[in-house]
Design a protein around this motif. Sequence first.
Motif, PDB file in Angstrom:
ATOM      1  N   TYR A 140      -6.945   3.707  -7.940  1.00  0.00           N
ATOM      2  CA  TYR A 140      -6.379   3.184  -9.184  1.00  0.00           C
ATOM      3  C   TYR A 140      -7.314   2.140  -9.793  1.00  0.00           C
ATOM      4  CZ  TYR A 140      -2.831   1.242 -12.347  1.00  0.00           C
ATOM      5  OH  TYR A 140      -2.127   0.813 -13.456  1.00  0.00           O
ATOM      6  N   TYR A 145       0.833  -1.203   0.000  1.00  0.00           N
ATOM      7  CA  TYR A 145       0.000   0.000   0.000  1.00  0.00           C
ATOM      8  C   TYR A 145       0.870   1.257   0.000  1.00  0.00           C
ATOM      9  CZ  TYR A 145      -3.883   3.112   1.160  1.00  0.00           C
ATOM     10  OH  TYR A 145      -4.822   4.103   1.140  1.00  0.00           O
ATOM     11  N   LEU A 200      -1.702   7.477  -6.131  1.00  0.00           N
ATOM     12  CA  LEU A 200      -3.084   7.080  -5.891  1.00  0.00           C
ATOM     13  C   LEU A 200      -3.121   5.950  -4.876  1.00  0.00           C
ATOM     14  CD1 LEU A 200      -4.251   6.834  -9.612  1.00  0.00           C
ATOM     15  CD2 LEU A 200      -4.812   8.699  -8.049  1.00  0.00           C
ATOM     16  N   SER A 201      -4.261   5.793  -4.217  1.00  0.00           N
ATOM     17  CA  SER A 201      -4.450   4.598  -3.405  1.00  0.00           C
ATOM     18  C   SER A 201      -4.801   3.440  -4.339  1.00  0.00           C
ATOM     19  CB  SER A 201      -5.581   4.807  -2.394  1.00  0.00           C
ATOM     20  OG  SER A 201      -6.835   4.803  -3.055  1.00  0.00           O
ATOM     21  N   ARG A 240       1.194   3.941  -3.254  1.00  0.00           N
ATOM     22  CA  ARG A 240       0.891   5.373  -3.185  1.00  0.00           C
ATOM     23  C   ARG A 240       2.109   6.200  -3.578  1.00  0.00           C
ATOM     24  NH1 ARG A 240      -4.062   7.582  -0.283  1.00  0.00           N
ATOM     25  NH2 ARG A 240      -3.309   9.200  -1.664  1.00  0.00           N
ATOM     26  N   GLN A 241       3.266   5.757  -3.147  1.00  0.00           N
ATOM     27  CA  GLN A 241       4.495   6.477  -3.476  1.00  0.00           C
ATOM     28  C   GLN A 241       4.756   6.462  -4.981  1.00  0.00           C
ATOM     29  OE1 GLN A 241       8.001   5.079  -1.324  1.00  0.00           O
ATOM     30  NE2 GLN A 241       9.272   5.534  -3.087  1.00  0.00           N
TER      31      GLN A 241
END
Length: 255
Positions: A200, A186, A195-196, A190-191
């Motif tokens: 996505y 997770y 987006l989470s 995101r990095q």
Amino acid sequence: MHQANNLAQVLSLPSQAHHHSHSYAQMVIGLHGKTEFDIQGRGQAVGPGDGCLLPASTEHAFNGLANNQILVVNVVATTQPSLQDKLEHLFRHPSYFQLSQQTQLLIRALGQELLLQPHDPLLAESCANTLVCILKKHLSSPLPSKRQGERLSMARIDSYIQHHLQHKISVAQLAGSVFMAESHFYALFRQQTGLSPHQYLLIKRLEQAKQLLIEPHFSIQQIAQLCGFASQSSFTTAFNRHFSLTPARFRRQFH
């Protein structure tokens, strides 16, 4: 599916759902068609190259969809210390996973050998031990450090999403597709994408829906189902929020 020491076998599941648990751990890998598994309330379709790990005494339900084949490995304790360590690590908790293309080729070859010699206990045990070692390596490989430019394989994630788009997809399942722990996946996702995983995934569903709306063959309700939305209403709301027009209006404008 009966109990035996490290026994591998190729089976077809009936369409009628069954529910049970057993005193031994079990590994299931899809070979052909699709089957449905529900492990302690987490359901997923298992197709070719997909699989699940079931620790001993794990409640699970299953049924087959039309023509299907799965490779099943029933695993109990072993006297080999190195193999027992792999088993304990692999079956710490129930999980779903997806195999790489290279590993799928090996799995299919093992499945063919088991079909040709279904009553050879030495072959069955050898296949089971091979599968345990392969999966242990894939699912527990040490992660590279961020200093080494650690990155997710978005191609593999996109392939998994495309393959399961009609179904609910959890973050844990996406993490399993790239053999990574959920929490680490997770944060890295995101990095890397900004987006989470849920954001996505929604975009992927909407992009696929947009393509299907261009075709005249599917109704809006069918497209909602094909793209994994709970209802036509939820699909319309999400589509309108993202593209600033409804699916029906988009279809009229395009044509």
